[in-house]
Design an enzyme around this catalytic site. Structure first.
Site, PDB file in Angstrom:
ATOM      1  N   TYR A 136      -9.364  -6.540  -1.207  1.00  0.00           N
ATOM      2  CA  TYR A 136     -10.408  -6.353  -2.125  1.00  0.00           C
ATOM      3  C   TYR A 136     -11.762  -6.462  -1.304  1.00  0.00           C
ATOM      4  CZ  TYR A 136      -8.057  -6.441  -6.927  1.00  0.00           C
ATOM      5  OH  TYR A 136      -7.557  -6.221  -7.819  1.00  0.00           O
ATOM      6  N   LYS A 186       4.602  -8.880   0.975  1.00  0.00           N
ATOM      7  CA  LYS A 186       5.374  -7.737   1.486  1.00  0.00           C
ATOM      8  C   LYS A 186       5.421  -7.954   2.893  1.00  0.00           C
ATOM      9  CE  LYS A 186       6.668  -3.515   0.849  1.00  0.00           C
ATOM     10  NZ  LYS A 186       7.947  -3.357  -0.101  1.00  0.00           N
ATOM     11  N   ASP A 218       7.667  -5.921  -4.488  1.00  0.00           N
ATOM     12  CA  ASP A 218       8.456  -4.768  -5.220  1.00  0.00           C
ATOM     13  C   ASP A 218       9.509  -5.445  -6.044  1.00  0.00           C
ATOM     14  OD1 ASP A 218       9.661  -5.153  -2.859  1.00  0.00           O
ATOM     15  OD2 ASP A 218      10.142  -3.282  -2.511  1.00  0.00           O
ATOM     16  N   ASP A 242      -2.989  -9.167  -9.107  1.00  0.00           N
ATOM     17  CA  ASP A 242      -3.713  -8.346 -10.321  1.00  0.00           C
ATOM     18  C   ASP A 242      -2.563  -7.599 -10.922  1.00  0.00           C
ATOM     19  OD1 ASP A 242      -5.731  -6.967 -11.517  1.00  0.00           O
ATOM     20  OD2 ASP A 242      -5.234  -5.370 -10.073  1.00  0.00           O
ATOM     21  N   ASP A 246      -0.857  -8.215 -14.949  1.00  0.00           N
ATOM     22  CA  ASP A 246      -0.753  -7.216 -15.961  1.00  0.00           C
ATOM     23  C   ASP A 246       0.634  -7.028 -16.549  1.00  0.00           C
ATOM     24  OD1 ASP A 246      -3.627  -6.972 -15.811  1.00  0.00           O
ATOM     25  OD2 ASP A 246      -3.560  -4.534 -16.410  1.00  0.00           O
TER      26      ASP A 246
HETATM   27  C1  IPM Z   1      -8.861  -8.335 -12.935  1.00  0.00           C
HETATM   28  C2  IPM Z   1      -9.675  -7.015 -12.995  1.00  0.00           C
HETATM   29  C3  IPM Z   1     -10.593  -7.023 -11.584  1.00  0.00           C
HETATM   30  C4  IPM Z   1      -9.554  -7.249 -10.441  1.00  0.00           C
HETATM   31  C5  IPM Z   1     -11.541  -5.720 -11.516  1.00  0.00           C
HETATM   32  C6  IPM Z   1     -12.157  -5.395 -12.668  1.00  0.00           C
HETATM   33  C7  IPM Z   1     -12.308  -5.741 -10.296  1.00  0.00           C
HETATM   34  O1  IPM Z   1      -8.563  -6.017 -12.779  1.00  0.00           O
HETATM   35  O2  IPM Z   1      -9.663  -9.225 -13.231  1.00  0.00           O
HETATM   36  O3  IPM Z   1      -7.633  -8.538 -13.296  1.00  0.00           O
HETATM   37  O4  IPM Z   1      -8.858  -6.327 -10.023  1.00  0.00           O
HETATM   38  O5  IPM Z   1      -9.492  -8.342  -9.974  1.00  0.00           O
HETATM   39 MN    MN Z   2      -6.618  -6.663 -13.389  1.00  0.00          MN
END
Ligand code: IPM
Ligand code: MN
Ligand code: NAD
Length: 347
Positions: A136, A186, A218, A242, A246
Protein backbone atom coordinates in the site's frame (compact mmCIF):
# COMPACT_ATOMS: atom_id res chain seq x y z
CA UNK A 1 -14.65 13.68 24.25
CA UNK A 2 -13.65 15.37 21.01
CA UNK A 3 -14.88 13.27 18.11
CA UNK A 4 -14.21 14.24 14.51
CA UNK A 5 -16.87 13.02 12.11
CA UNK A 6 -15.76 12.53 8.51
CA UNK A 7 -18.73 11.24 6.51
CA UNK A 8 -17.16 11.20 3.03
CA UNK A 9 -18.79 9.92 -0.14
CA UNK A 10 -21.64 7.72 -1.34
CA UNK A 11 -23.43 6.05 1.57
CA UNK A 12 -20.85 7.52 3.99
CA UNK A 13 -23.05 10.46 5.05
CA UNK A 14 -26.16 8.26 5.36
CA UNK A 15 -24.60 5.64 7.62
CA UNK A 16 -22.57 8.13 9.64
CA UNK A 17 -25.70 10.16 10.42
CA UNK A 18 -27.24 7.13 12.13
CA UNK A 19 -24.11 6.41 14.16
CA UNK A 20 -24.01 10.05 15.29
CA UNK A 21 -27.65 9.82 16.43
CA UNK A 22 -26.69 6.81 18.53
CA UNK A 23 -23.72 8.62 20.09
CA UNK A 24 -25.88 11.65 20.86
CA UNK A 25 -28.61 9.49 22.38
CA UNK A 26 -26.14 8.20 24.96
CA UNK A 27 -25.90 11.78 26.34
CA UNK A 28 -22.26 11.32 27.28
CA UNK A 29 -20.80 14.20 29.29
CA UNK A 30 -18.29 16.30 27.35
CA UNK A 31 -19.20 14.95 23.92
CA UNK A 32 -18.04 17.39 21.23
CA UNK A 33 -18.55 16.56 17.57
CA UNK A 34 -16.80 18.37 14.73
CA UNK A 35 -17.20 17.64 11.03
CA UNK A 36 -14.66 17.64 8.23
CA UNK A 37 -14.59 17.05 4.48
CA UNK A 38 -12.89 13.95 3.06
CA UNK A 39 -12.76 12.02 -0.19
CA UNK A 40 -14.39 12.99 -3.45
CA UNK A 41 -16.62 15.43 -1.57
CA UNK A 42 -13.54 17.25 -0.26
CA UNK A 43 -11.87 17.20 -3.67
CA UNK A 44 -14.95 18.86 -5.21
CA UNK A 45 -15.03 21.57 -2.52
CA UNK A 46 -11.32 22.14 -1.84
CA UNK A 47 -9.45 20.41 -4.68
CA UNK A 48 -7.96 17.77 -2.35
CA UNK A 49 -9.33 14.55 -0.81
CA UNK A 50 -7.69 15.30 2.55
CA UNK A 51 -7.53 19.10 2.93
CA UNK A 52 -5.22 20.62 5.59
CA UNK A 53 -8.24 21.81 7.58
CA UNK A 54 -9.53 18.22 7.85
CA UNK A 55 -6.14 16.97 9.00
CA UNK A 56 -6.11 19.74 11.60
CA UNK A 57 -9.54 18.66 12.90
CA UNK A 58 -8.30 15.06 12.98
CA UNK A 59 -5.20 15.94 14.99
CA UNK A 60 -7.22 17.94 17.50
CA UNK A 61 -9.65 15.05 18.07
CA UNK A 62 -9.50 12.18 20.56
CA UNK A 63 -11.13 9.87 18.04
CA UNK A 64 -12.49 9.90 14.49
CA UNK A 65 -15.72 8.43 13.21
CA UNK A 66 -15.31 7.81 9.49
CA UNK A 67 -17.96 6.91 6.89
CA UNK A 68 -16.48 5.93 3.54
CA UNK A 69 -14.68 7.47 0.59
CA UNK A 70 -14.76 6.57 -3.08
CA UNK A 71 -16.34 8.12 -6.10
CA UNK A 72 -16.08 6.55 -9.54
CA UNK A 73 -16.08 10.01 -11.17
CA UNK A 74 -12.70 10.59 -9.49
CA UNK A 75 -11.06 7.36 -10.70
CA UNK A 76 -9.41 9.18 -13.59
CA UNK A 77 -7.67 11.70 -11.33
CA UNK A 78 -3.98 11.45 -10.56
CA UNK A 79 -3.62 8.96 -7.73
CA UNK A 80 -2.72 11.52 -5.05
CA UNK A 81 -6.03 13.30 -5.70
CA UNK A 82 -8.26 10.24 -5.57
CA UNK A 83 -10.79 9.91 -2.71
CA UNK A 84 -9.09 6.81 -1.25
CA UNK A 85 -6.04 8.93 -0.44
CA UNK A 86 -8.10 10.53 2.35
CA UNK A 87 -8.33 7.33 4.35
CA UNK A 88 -4.82 6.19 3.44
CA UNK A 89 -3.49 9.64 4.37
CA UNK A 90 -5.25 9.69 7.73
CA UNK A 91 -3.98 6.20 8.57
CA UNK A 92 -0.42 7.21 7.73
CA UNK A 93 -0.40 10.77 9.14
CA UNK A 94 -1.92 9.69 12.45
CA UNK A 95 0.13 6.50 12.74
CA UNK A 96 -3.00 4.32 12.81
CA UNK A 97 -1.13 1.06 12.28
CA UNK A 98 -3.38 -1.50 13.97
CA UNK A 99 -6.67 -2.27 12.29
CA UNK A 100 -9.03 -4.42 14.37
CA UNK A 101 -11.79 -6.06 12.37
CA UNK A 102 -13.99 -8.35 14.47
CA UNK A 103 -16.33 -10.81 12.77
CA UNK A 104 -18.98 -12.54 14.85
CA UNK A 105 -22.27 -14.06 13.84
CA UNK A 106 -25.21 -12.44 15.61
CA UNK A 107 -27.63 -14.83 17.26
CA UNK A 108 -30.45 -15.60 14.86
CA UNK A 109 -28.50 -14.48 11.80
CA UNK A 110 -26.89 -17.85 10.99
CA UNK A 111 -29.25 -18.35 8.06
CA UNK A 112 -28.08 -15.12 6.45
CA UNK A 113 -24.48 -16.21 6.17
CA UNK A 114 -23.26 -17.25 2.74
CA UNK A 115 -22.14 -20.42 4.56
CA UNK A 116 -24.28 -23.20 5.98
CA UNK A 117 -25.78 -22.07 9.32
CA UNK A 118 -23.99 -24.71 11.40
CA UNK A 119 -20.65 -23.49 10.01
CA UNK A 120 -21.54 -19.80 10.31
CA UNK A 121 -22.73 -20.14 13.90
CA UNK A 122 -19.18 -20.84 15.08
CA UNK A 123 -17.68 -17.59 13.76
CA UNK A 124 -16.09 -15.46 16.45
CA UNK A 125 -12.84 -14.08 15.16
CA UNK A 126 -10.79 -10.93 15.07
CA UNK A 127 -8.64 -9.88 12.14
CA UNK A 128 -5.69 -7.74 13.20
CA UNK A 129 -4.55 -6.05 10.02
CA UNK A 130 -1.36 -4.00 9.71
CA UNK A 131 -2.33 -0.62 8.27
CA UNK A 132 0.74 1.54 7.72
CA UNK A 133 2.97 -0.54 5.47
CA UNK A 134 3.07 -3.28 2.84
CA UNK A 135 2.49 -2.77 -0.87
CA UNK A 136 0.00 0.00 0.00
CA UNK A 137 2.69 2.49 0.97
CA UNK A 138 5.71 1.39 -1.04
CA UNK A 139 7.03 3.21 -4.07
CA UNK A 140 4.86 2.69 -7.09
CA UNK A 141 4.67 3.86 -10.63
CA UNK A 142 3.91 3.37 -14.28
CA UNK A 143 6.76 3.14 -16.75
CA UNK A 144 7.42 2.21 -20.33
CA UNK A 145 9.87 -0.61 -20.88
CA UNK A 146 12.60 -0.47 -23.51
CA UNK A 147 10.48 -2.56 -25.86
CA UNK A 148 7.63 -0.06 -25.54
CA UNK A 149 5.36 -2.10 -23.26
CA UNK A 150 3.73 -0.22 -20.34
CA UNK A 151 4.41 -1.60 -16.89
CA UNK A 152 2.76 -0.79 -13.56
CA UNK A 153 4.73 -1.58 -10.41
CA UNK A 154 4.24 -1.44 -6.66
CA UNK A 155 6.91 -2.17 -4.08
CA UNK A 156 5.93 -4.55 -1.28
CA UNK A 157 8.02 -4.40 1.89
CA UNK A 158 7.87 -4.67 5.67
CA UNK A 159 10.59 -3.57 8.05
CA UNK A 160 11.01 -5.70 11.17
CA UNK A 161 9.82 -3.02 13.59
CA UNK A 162 6.60 -2.66 11.61
CA UNK A 163 5.97 -6.40 11.89
CA UNK A 164 6.97 -6.51 15.55
CA UNK A 165 4.53 -3.84 16.70
CA UNK A 166 1.54 -5.38 14.93
CA UNK A 167 2.56 -8.85 16.16
CA UNK A 168 2.39 -7.53 19.74
CA UNK A 169 -1.13 -6.23 19.07
CA UNK A 170 -2.09 -9.67 17.73
CA UNK A 171 -0.63 -11.57 20.68
CA UNK A 172 -2.20 -9.22 23.24
CA UNK A 173 -5.58 -9.52 21.50
CA UNK A 174 -5.30 -13.31 21.63
CA UNK A 175 -4.48 -13.14 25.35
CA UNK A 176 -7.76 -11.30 25.90
CA UNK A 177 -9.71 -13.87 23.85
CA UNK A 178 -9.31 -17.64 23.34
CA UNK A 179 -5.49 -17.50 23.32
CA UNK A 180 -4.94 -18.55 19.70
CA UNK A 181 -3.14 -16.47 17.09
CA UNK A 182 -2.89 -17.41 13.42
CA UNK A 183 -0.37 -15.40 11.42
CA UNK A 184 -1.30 -15.26 7.74
CA UNK A 185 1.37 -14.68 5.10
CA UNK A 186 2.72 -15.89 1.77
CA UNK A 187 6.17 -16.90 3.01
CA UNK A 188 6.40 -19.69 0.41
CA UNK A 189 6.80 -17.01 -2.28
CA UNK A 190 7.45 -13.55 -0.82
CA UNK A 191 10.51 -12.30 1.06
CA UNK A 192 8.28 -9.70 2.72
CA UNK A 193 6.31 -12.59 4.17
CA UNK A 194 9.40 -14.59 5.18
CA UNK A 195 10.54 -11.68 7.32
CA UNK A 196 6.99 -11.33 8.65
CA UNK A 197 6.97 -14.97 9.74
CA UNK A 198 10.48 -14.81 11.26
CA UNK A 199 9.61 -11.75 13.34
CA UNK A 200 6.25 -13.13 14.50
CA UNK A 201 8.07 -16.25 15.73
CA UNK A 202 10.58 -14.06 17.61
CA UNK A 203 7.81 -12.06 19.28
CA UNK A 204 6.01 -15.30 20.23
CA UNK A 205 8.73 -15.98 22.83
CA UNK A 206 7.20 -13.18 24.93
CA UNK A 207 3.75 -14.80 24.84
CA UNK A 208 4.12 -18.42 25.97
CA UNK A 209 0.42 -18.46 26.88
CA UNK A 210 -0.65 -17.84 23.27
CA UNK A 211 -0.83 -20.73 20.79
CA UNK A 212 0.72 -19.50 17.52
CA UNK A 213 0.10 -21.00 14.11
CA UNK A 214 0.98 -19.89 10.57
CA UNK A 215 -1.08 -20.16 7.42
CA UNK A 216 -0.53 -19.17 3.82
CA UNK A 217 -3.06 -16.61 2.68
CA UNK A 218 -4.56 -18.75 -0.07
CA UNK A 219 -5.24 -21.54 2.41
CA UNK A 220 -6.54 -18.98 4.93
CA UNK A 221 -9.14 -17.79 2.41
CA UNK A 222 -10.20 -21.39 1.90
CA UNK A 223 -10.26 -22.20 5.63
CA UNK A 224 -12.33 -19.08 6.38
CA UNK A 225 -15.06 -20.54 4.19
CA UNK A 226 -14.55 -24.18 5.16
CA UNK A 227 -14.43 -23.71 8.92
CA UNK A 228 -14.22 -20.12 10.17
CA UNK A 229 -14.84 -21.36 13.72
CA UNK A 230 -11.23 -22.57 13.88
CA UNK A 231 -9.93 -18.98 14.05
CA UNK A 232 -9.59 -16.83 17.14
CA UNK A 233 -7.23 -13.97 16.18
CA UNK A 234 -5.71 -13.60 12.72
CA UNK A 235 -2.73 -11.25 12.33
CA UNK A 236 -1.76 -10.29 8.82
CA UNK A 237 -0.42 -7.60 6.52
CA UNK A 238 -2.24 -4.70 4.96
CA UNK A 239 -3.23 -6.26 1.62
CA UNK A 240 -4.11 -9.75 2.86
CA UNK A 241 -6.09 -8.25 5.76
CA UNK A 242 -8.09 -6.07 3.39
CA UNK A 243 -9.13 -9.03 1.29
CA UNK A 244 -9.74 -11.52 4.09
CA UNK A 245 -11.94 -9.09 6.04
CA UNK A 246 -14.34 -8.60 3.11
CA UNK A 247 -14.42 -12.38 2.80
CA UNK A 248 -15.18 -12.73 6.52
CA UNK A 249 -18.06 -10.28 6.19
CA UNK A 250 -19.99 -12.63 3.93
CA UNK A 251 -19.36 -15.49 6.34
CA UNK A 252 -21.15 -13.30 8.90
CA UNK A 253 -23.93 -12.37 6.50
CA UNK A 254 -23.36 -8.85 5.19
CA UNK A 255 -20.60 -6.35 4.73
CA UNK A 256 -23.05 -3.90 6.28
CA UNK A 257 -22.40 -5.51 9.66
CA UNK A 258 -18.61 -5.36 9.99
CA UNK A 259 -17.04 -2.59 12.04
CA UNK A 260 -13.42 -1.64 12.50
CA UNK A 261 -11.03 0.28 14.70
CA UNK A 262 -7.72 1.67 13.44
CA UNK A 263 -5.48 2.40 16.39
CA UNK A 264 -2.28 4.33 16.93
CA UNK A 265 -0.15 3.64 19.99
CA UNK A 266 -2.35 4.87 22.84
CA UNK A 267 -6.02 5.61 22.59
CA UNK A 268 -6.24 7.66 19.40
CA UNK A 269 -8.30 5.76 16.88
CA UNK A 270 -10.28 6.03 13.67
CA UNK A 271 -13.47 4.00 13.50
CA UNK A 272 -15.16 3.01 10.27
CA UNK A 273 -17.23 0.29 8.68
CA UNK A 274 -15.10 -2.05 6.57
CA UNK A 275 -17.29 -1.38 3.54
CA UNK A 276 -16.85 1.39 1.01
CA UNK A 277 -19.03 4.16 -0.39
CA UNK A 278 -21.33 1.71 -2.23
CA UNK A 279 -22.12 4.04 -5.16
CA UNK A 280 -24.70 1.53 -6.44
CA UNK A 281 -27.05 2.25 -3.52
CA UNK A 282 -25.90 5.73 -2.45
CA UNK A 283 -28.51 8.37 -1.71
CA UNK A 284 -31.37 5.84 -1.77
CA UNK A 285 -31.78 5.11 1.94
CA UNK A 286 -30.75 1.51 1.26
CA UNK A 287 -27.48 1.13 3.17
CA UNK A 288 -27.25 -0.80 6.41
CA UNK A 289 -25.87 1.63 9.04
CA UNK A 290 -25.15 -1.13 11.59
CA UNK A 291 -21.47 -1.47 10.66
CA UNK A 292 -20.98 2.23 11.35
CA UNK A 293 -23.04 2.11 14.54
CA UNK A 294 -20.92 -0.83 15.70
CA UNK A 295 -17.81 1.18 14.78
CA UNK A 296 -19.08 3.92 17.10
CA UNK A 297 -19.32 1.26 19.82
CA UNK A 298 -15.68 0.35 19.19
CA UNK A 299 -14.83 4.06 19.48
CA UNK A 300 -16.43 4.21 22.92
CA UNK A 301 -14.52 1.12 24.02
CA UNK A 302 -11.06 1.67 22.53
CA UNK A 303 -10.63 5.45 22.68
CA UNK A 304 -12.60 6.26 25.83
CA UNK A 305 -12.69 3.04 27.85
CA UNK A 306 -16.50 3.25 27.99
CA UNK A 307 -17.11 -0.49 27.99
CA UNK A 308 -20.65 -0.30 29.36
CA UNK A 309 -21.75 2.25 26.76
CA UNK A 310 -20.11 0.22 23.99
CA UNK A 311 -21.84 -2.95 25.13
CA UNK A 312 -25.14 -1.08 25.30
CA UNK A 313 -24.83 -0.01 21.65
CA UNK A 314 -23.79 -3.50 20.55
CA UNK A 315 -26.68 -4.95 22.56
CA UNK A 316 -29.14 -2.63 20.81
CA UNK A 317 -27.88 -3.71 17.38
CA UNK A 318 -28.00 -7.39 18.36
CA UNK A 319 -31.54 -6.95 19.71
CA UNK A 320 -32.67 -5.20 16.53
CA UNK A 321 -31.30 -8.08 14.45
CA UNK A 322 -32.86 -10.67 16.74
CA UNK A 323 -36.19 -8.84 16.37
CA UNK A 324 -36.00 -9.23 12.58
CA UNK A 325 -34.85 -5.72 11.66
CA UNK A 326 -33.37 -6.15 8.18
CA UNK A 327 -32.24 -3.94 5.34
CA UNK A 328 -31.87 -4.99 1.73
CA UNK A 329 -28.44 -6.49 2.40
CA UNK A 330 -30.14 -9.07 4.65
CA UNK A 331 -33.14 -9.71 2.44
CA UNK A 332 -35.37 -7.16 4.20
CA UNK A 333 -37.01 -3.91 3.19
CA UNK A 334 -36.02 -1.41 5.88
CA UNK A 335 -34.07 1.69 4.92
CA UNK A 336 -31.06 3.29 6.56
CA UNK A 337 -33.09 5.70 8.69
CA UNK A 338 -35.58 3.02 9.78
CA UNK A 339 -32.75 0.72 10.87
CA UNK A 340 -31.23 3.63 12.81
CA UNK A 341 -34.62 4.27 14.45
CA UNK A 342 -34.91 0.59 15.37
CA UNK A 343 -31.48 0.59 17.03
CA UNK A 344 -32.26 3.83 18.87
CA UNK A 345 -35.56 2.44 20.20
CA UNK A 346 -33.76 -0.55 21.65
CA UNK A 347 -31.00 1.59 23.06
C1 IPM B 1 -10.71 -0.68 3.40
C2 IPM B 1 -10.66 -0.15 1.99
C3 IPM B 1 -9.39 0.68 1.79
C4 IPM B 1 -8.20 -0.26 1.92
C5 IPM B 1 -9.29 1.45 0.47
C6 IPM B 1 -10.48 2.32 0.22
C7 IPM B 1 -8.05 2.30 0.44
O1 IPM B 1 -10.76 -1.17 1.05
O2 IPM B 1 -10.64 0.11 4.34
O3 IPM B 1 -10.90 -1.88 3.57
O4 IPM B 1 -7.83 -0.94 0.95
O5 IPM B 1 -7.64 -0.31 3.02
MN1 MN C 1 -11.35 -3.09 1.94
P1 NAD D 1 -18.25 -1.33 -1.34
O1 NAD D 1 -17.93 -1.91 -0.02
O2 NAD D 1 -18.51 0.13 -1.39
O3 NAD D 1 -19.53 -2.07 -1.96
C1 NAD D 1 -19.51 -3.46 -2.29
C2 NAD D 1 -20.94 -3.98 -2.35
O4 NAD D 1 -21.46 -4.06 -1.02
C3 NAD D 1 -21.89 -3.09 -3.13
O5 NAD D 1 -22.81 -3.89 -3.81
C4 NAD D 1 -22.59 -2.29 -2.04
O6 NAD D 1 -23.88 -1.85 -2.39
C5 NAD D 1 -22.63 -3.28 -0.89
N1 NAD D 1 -22.57 -2.59 0.42
C6 NAD D 1 -21.50 -1.97 0.96
N2 NAD D 1 -21.82 -1.43 2.14
C7 NAD D 1 -23.12 -1.69 2.36
C8 NAD D 1 -24.02 -1.37 3.40
N3 NAD D 1 -23.66 -0.67 4.48
N4 NAD D 1 -25.30 -1.79 3.30
C9 NAD D 1 -25.70 -2.51 2.23
N5 NAD D 1 -24.88 -2.84 1.21
C10 NAD D 1 -23.61 -2.43 1.27
O7 NAD D 1 -17.04 -1.74 -2.31
P2 NAD D 1 -16.74 -1.29 -3.84
O8 NAD D 1 -18.00 -1.24 -4.60
O9 NAD D 1 -15.65 -2.16 -4.28
O10 NAD D 1 -16.13 0.17 -3.71
C11 NAD D 1 -16.88 1.37 -3.89
C12 NAD D 1 -15.99 2.56 -3.56
O11 NAD D 1 -15.68 2.55 -2.16
C13 NAD D 1 -14.63 2.51 -4.27
O12 NAD D 1 -14.34 3.83 -4.68
C14 NAD D 1 -13.66 2.03 -3.21
O13 NAD D 1 -12.35 2.49 -3.41
C15 NAD D 1 -14.27 2.64 -1.98
N6 NAD D 1 -13.95 1.96 -0.71
C16 NAD D 1 -13.71 2.76 0.38
C17 NAD D 1 -13.49 2.22 1.63
C18 NAD D 1 -13.23 3.13 2.79
O14 NAD D 1 -13.60 4.30 2.74
N7 NAD D 1 -12.60 2.70 3.86
C19 NAD D 1 -13.55 0.83 1.79
C20 NAD D 1 -13.80 0.03 0.68
C21 NAD D 1 -14.00 0.60 -0.58
Amino acid sequence: MKIAVFAGDGIGPEVTREAVRVLEALALPGLELSEGDVGGAAWRKHGHPLPPKTLEIARAADAILFGAVGDFDCDKLERHLRPEQAILGLRKELGLFANLRPATVFAGLEDFSALRPEIAGAIDLLIVRELNGDVYFGEKGMRTLDDGRRQGWDMMSYAEDEVRRIAHVGFKAAQGRAGRLCSVDKANVLETSQLWRDVVIEVAAEYPDVELSHMYVDNAAMQLVKGPGQFDVIVTGNLFGDILSDLASMCVGSIGLLASASMATGTMGLYEPIHGSAPDIAGQDKANPMATILSAAMLLRHSFGLEAAAARVEGAVAKALADGIRGGDLGGTLGTRAIGDAVLERL
